[in-house]
Write an enzyme that holds these catalytic residues in place. Structure first.
Site, PDB file in Angstrom:
ATOM      1  N   GLU A   1       1.473  -0.415  -5.068  1.00 45.80           N
ATOM      2  CA  GLU A   1       0.224   0.327  -5.241  1.00 45.80           C
ATOM      3  C   GLU A   1       0.536   1.820  -5.170  1.00 45.80           C
ATOM      4  O   GLU A   1       0.344   2.467  -4.166  1.00 45.80           O
ATOM      5  CB  GLU A   1      -0.802  -0.057  -4.164  1.00 45.80           C
ATOM      6  CG  GLU A   1      -2.183   0.534  -4.434  1.00 45.80           C
ATOM      7  CD  GLU A   1      -2.632   1.549  -3.382  1.00 45.80           C
ATOM      8  OE1 GLU A   1      -1.812   1.954  -2.554  1.00 45.80           O
ATOM      9  OE2 GLU A   1      -3.813   1.927  -3.425  1.00 45.80           O
TER      10      GLU A   1
ATOM     11  N   ASP B   1       0.832  -1.192   0.000  1.00 43.59           N
ATOM     12  CA  ASP B   1       0.000   0.000   0.000  1.00 43.59           C
ATOM     13  C   ASP B   1       0.874   1.252   0.000  1.00 43.59           C
ATOM     14  O   ASP B   1       1.788   1.378   0.817  1.00 43.59           O
ATOM     15  CB  ASP B   1      -0.867  -0.054   1.278  1.00 43.59           C
ATOM     16  CG  ASP B   1      -1.960   0.987   1.311  1.00 43.59           C
ATOM     17  OD1 ASP B   1      -2.958   0.793   0.591  1.00 43.59           O
ATOM     18  OD2 ASP B   1      -1.811   1.981   2.048  1.00 43.59           O
TER      19      ASP B   1
END
Lengths: 676, 676
Positions: free
Chosen positions: A425, A396
């Site tokens: 990401e 993330d």
């Protein structure tokens, strides 16, 4: 103050045969070029020489142990540009290298000059004798096989056979047998190697995969008669795995499964207040029960996790875990290591901010405060999950952590656990996205999600398959738990079908967020994400409805087609074809037989109606050569049979087929060329 | 078999602040970037970081002795692309280096966040106190001057002065005095240097010059009453120097002056047979009287050569000599070193060929036969001419000799005789032309000669000024003794004027071949070169006629404008402007005051009618910013005064002036902006 060691720039003398602009080379060789086992990698270089003599080039691929693996004579040069090209194919994981060798080709020089001069009657005997001497010397070399020696000696005899015409004697020196002997063992002079450049070879999953994302707590969550929710568990989530595997997915990706903080916990729909029973965002990681190396008690134990992983594997899937390197105020690290966070002038720990907005449920780590301590903690935490069978991490927001941290940890994991795939990401600017790839991320989310119209998609598919394909492997997602674009909100079932086709065929890796089958397309007002987002609450879905909507069947079909067709498992092989209609996109992926893992050529032509509302029609202007089709004879027309993999129907196509696609019936053709 | 040492590719860890894609870098730092003393070189890099904190970059220029010369804070980043840019200006010859340092900018971070948060009333006291602490630490640093310390301490006091409003306190922390103190001594954290890249700095003549080419034997050649020609000499050629210097040329370039072979000597107009008195081509070098280190007896002696050089210098010109590394069959090397040539199968020495054509008057050297012997002979020969005052060599066909030979000899001369300029005469493919620049040629002939129409010229000027400007410095020639394009054959005096304007302003170096003033435009039938070419015969010209034609006056004017305007003495500063007329080309060269050697901004706008036959007119759409002009106030129109340097007239121009040019009267405007 920290400083990297500047790259030395030693002066390298130019080669006798210059070899320049070798590609794909990342930042002058600083970063490795990426490939997977069995992937044909295009190598290019500018190779030239003084004067008019023939020049040639060889691409050399070297194994991780330093031994040469293969030599490929490069095709070229491109007229005027002096570019040579070849494909090399590594057959195992590890850090390989490649180089390009430029060389002088005395046989090529002689063959070219002899043809012209003998036809013009100039220096005829001299040219034939010089050819004989050249091939005589060629036959004397060590290591030739017997048939090559015989072919070359026959040619010497034929060149000197003055009972024949000059044209016949010349032909003896240029026979197919001579060409074959010299192709196997070329006469090379002044061999001039380029530098050796790194090529990191991963397992195939680093490039090719079908991902399916779930919030495990939603799978099996239920409401009792008081309206109170009970969390799904890793055990109940396991029950859904057969359905996901049945659609052909091979990676099951779990959003964070750790204990969730209560301080400033977010309520439903991202509200700042909670009510009793709100489970909180799994991205607010850490509570007294533990941090990133712990499992939320509601989900179960490590035994349950092991059970989940084992069942996924049985079903042919591997498990990817979401890693969000941030802490809730209740994370154990906040107590144990306050020095890992930024301390404000008033002595408090700094929240995450995007001034003037504050995210009070999140403390970012400050990687500069104790880089070594933080590094060791994160590494050890990742090791826990690898020990428990995680083989992929979805990371993330990596672009909010230092690049040198990523390079160090990805290098260590590449050495110790080369099987583990890291997905970045980072939806941000190109320099950051590419550099995350350069420092070791195996895959990256992309801007595919926001590329909607024909021009955007065509250009983006070409960009992803172009120079950056050696650095950043794309993963295409039509939606995620964070993203629901206006197109998806408004386009109904057809939009979900269209974007699934594009994602599944636009790159070798794609991913789907749970609920896609149900066309969940209602946004939270004012936001481009789902209303009642399961980031903040439990979500029970009526999976049986999916069968009726038909998207689940489409996903299954797309994964089956992807598995069947190696051309869809490669990145660099895309061609976008011109179409007459502005909402009809056509692209193809082609693999030559010699670059295909099956040994057979494979070609897939995708035609998509991008308009989710209306039937579109028009002409597709196919780039014949890009499909690997030979030109028709003069006066003939090209005709070939295509099979629509979505319907099983076959059609006869020429170079400019007419297509008509009703998005409510069939939004796309995925054509393969028959008789391959 | 020869092999270069492959460039090592050590792994360099990524910096804490990544610095990538540094430009201009040639082949990953293998070749040096070129500049001349006083030339501002644009440095670019992609610099970025994780998260939202401020990032900055500094370009550092380092002297040949390794000490830092200057630090320039780079402007940027370009939105979305993270590119920073600055100019650095070396002030002496030698091999310099440059690097880019990325760094974290804590003051920039605080200033940005504080403005937003204090305006929004968030964390007001905290932000002010954090600013005070930051500037307090900044004031404590060593080496600050007193006024900087005072400015920073005042800011600390102002930030903490709670009798003021938050806005006033913030303003104290962001005062002009603080900005100035931090501009002089920035607060830099995590300074991350790129590699250091080489920048070779030559004297100005390597970039800027006006060349004039003569066949010295033609200057003063005369025919006696029997029709027999008598060669001009170095002494008679000297007599023409004042005229050439008077036109403003600063390099006098002599075609080869060596003894000429008689075997297979070419006759007039390149015929294969000669008649008594044909002098032969000076490119068929070598006879019993000597080779490349000798002077043709008809031209005189080394004393005469010294006299010529001395006179040229008196007149402000330097002498360039033509070096054609090839031999007539009568060259002394053929006897002394038959091993330096290619021996055919029949024992003969190979002629130059372009199969099936043969050039029997020329034996090419085979550099691979005795590389060391040939190298030493050529080096020693060049040394002879340098000893006699030659400071530039025009090298004939360098692309037919090995690149590694050039690199070695150019490196040695650069070390021993850094003042000597080498001009490459290679009309060939881009890879070869660029690489000759990379291995050390200072300048190169270009394809300018064949770029005729507006689109071609605009694109080519941009190409020459673009990325390759750091490798290959162009020299623009409207004609040479080998080249007379159809445009020049057919366009009359106007064509000669048009191409002189383009060559003189299209790049900092241009050259003219003798006779240009006389509009010598008659080709040998079927060839794109002059009839009765002085390569093969003596040529006496009526120089007095030149005055009447007016081209001599134009050349003088062009050289005067070039000397007056530093913008015309730089390569990278070109902008091509849109024009409404297809035969009207407009481009400009601009130097900001800080990049100009005079310290004043300089802008030259060139508008040329490319049609030598008819008057053309139309609108020029000027790129205002590229001329260094400020945008007008809203509702106002831009007006500025331009001076036509060719006529002395002034005009008032707006951003879209109308122009009308009659090629028979005035083919071009060379406008400068007044009031600079």
């Amino acid at each position: 103050m920290t400083a990297t060691t500047p790259l030395p720039t030693p002066h390298t003398p130019i080669g006798r045969i210059p070899v320049l602009a070798v590609q794909p080379v990342i930042e002058g060789g600083r970063g490795p070029t990426k490939a997977v086992v069995g992937e044909a990698v295009p190598i290019r270089a500018t190779v030239f020489r003084e004067g008019h003599d023939a020049v040639a080039a060889t691409a050399v691929l070297t194994r991780p142990d330093g031994t040469d693996h293969s030599w490929v004579r490069m095709s070229g040069p491109t007229p005027g540009l002096d570019i040579f090209e070849a494909h090399v194919t590594p057959d195992a994981e590890g850090t390989w290298t490649f180089r390009v060798e430029g060389w002088s080709d005395p046989y090529g020089t002689w063959s070219h000059d002899a043809e012209i001069k003998i036809r013009a009657g100039v220096d005829v005997d001299l040219m034939l004798e010089e050819g004989a001497r050249l091939l005589d010397a060629a036959a004397e070399r060590d290591g030739l096989d017997e048939s090559a020696v015989r072919a070359l000696q026959d040619a010497v005899w034929g060149l000197r056979n003055d009972s024949q015409t000059p044209a016949q004697r010349l032909a003896a020196g240029r026979s197919a047998a001579v060409q074959a002997a010299l192709a196997a063992a070329p006469l090379r002079e002044f061999v001039s190697p380029s530098a050796s450049y790194p090529l990191v070879v991963h397992r195939e999953r680093a490039l090719v995969g079908s991902w399916y994302e779930i919030f495990p707590r939603s799978e099996g969550a239920w409401q009792d008669e008081t309206g109170r929710w009970h969390s799904g568990t890793l055990r109940t989530a396991t029950e859904r795995l057969p359905q996901i595997a049945g659609m052909g997915f091979d990676v099951i990706y779990l959003t964070p499964i750790h204990p969730i903080g209560t301080t400033f916990r977010k309520g439903k729909n991202n509200t700042l207040t909670t009510v009793e029973g709100d489970p909180g965002s799994p991205y607010a990681i850490g509570a007294p029960e533990g941090g990133h190396d712990a499992i939320h008690p509601d989900l179960g134990t490590f035994d349950d996790f092991d059970f989940f992983v084992a069942r996924a594997r049985e079903l042919g899937m591997e498990v990817a875990l979401d890693i969000a390197l941030q802490c809730s105020p209740d994370h154990p690290w906040v107590q144990e290591h306050p020095e890992w966070f930024t301390i404000r002038a008033d002595g408090t720990i700094a929240y995450a901010e995007n001034p003037p907005k504050k995210y009070q449920d999140i403390y970012p780590l400050n990687f500069d405060k104790d880089p070594e301590g933080i590094y060791v903690a994160i590494r050890d935490m990742l090791e826990v999950w690898v020990e428990h069978g995680v083989t992929a991490f979805r990371v993330d927001n990596p672009h909010t952590k230092p690049l040198d941290f990523w390079e160090r940890i990805l290098t260590e994991f590449h050495e110790k656990h080369p099987e583990v795939v890291f997905l970045s990401e980072a939806f941000t600017r190109p320099a950051m996205m590419h550099t995350l790839g350069m420092v070791g991320f195996h895959q990256s989310y992309t801007y595919f999600t926001w590329r909607i119209n024909k021009h955007e998609l065509g250009a983006y598919f070409k960009e992803l398959a172009g120079d950056w394909a050696s650095v950043m492997r794309p993963s295409l997602w039509p939606t995620t738990h964070d993203i629901l674009t206006p197109y998806m909100q408004q386009g109904g079932t057809a939009a979900f079908a269209i974007r699934a086709v594009l994602a599944a065929t636009g790159a070798p890796t794609w991913g789907i967020y749970a609920g896609y089958e149900l066309v969940e397309n209602v946004p939270r007002p004012g936001a481009e994400e789902q209303v009642d987002n399961e980031k903040y609450e439990f979500k029970r879905r009526e999976w049986d409805r999916a069968e009726h909507i038909g998207i689940a069947r489409l996903l299954q079909m797309l994964n089956a087609i992807r598995k069947e067709h190696p051309a869809l498992q490669r990145l660099r092989n895309v061609t976008v074809h011109h179409t007459s209609d502005d909402a009809t996109l056509c692209f193809s992926r082609h693999l030559d037989a010699k670059h295909s893992p099956t040994g057979k050529a494979d070609t897939v032509v995708v035609v998509v109606n991008l308009d989710p509302y209306t039937t579109r029609e028009g002409v597709v202007y196919l780039d014949r050569a890009a499909l690997g089709l030979a030109a028709p004879e003069p006066g003939e027309y090209l005709q070939f049979t295509v099979r629509d993999e979505m319907t099983g129907e076959t059609h006869t196509w020429g170079e400019q087929p007419f297509v008509r696609l009703n998005p409510h019936v069939q939004c796309a053709h995925i054509m393969t060329i028959e008789g391959r």
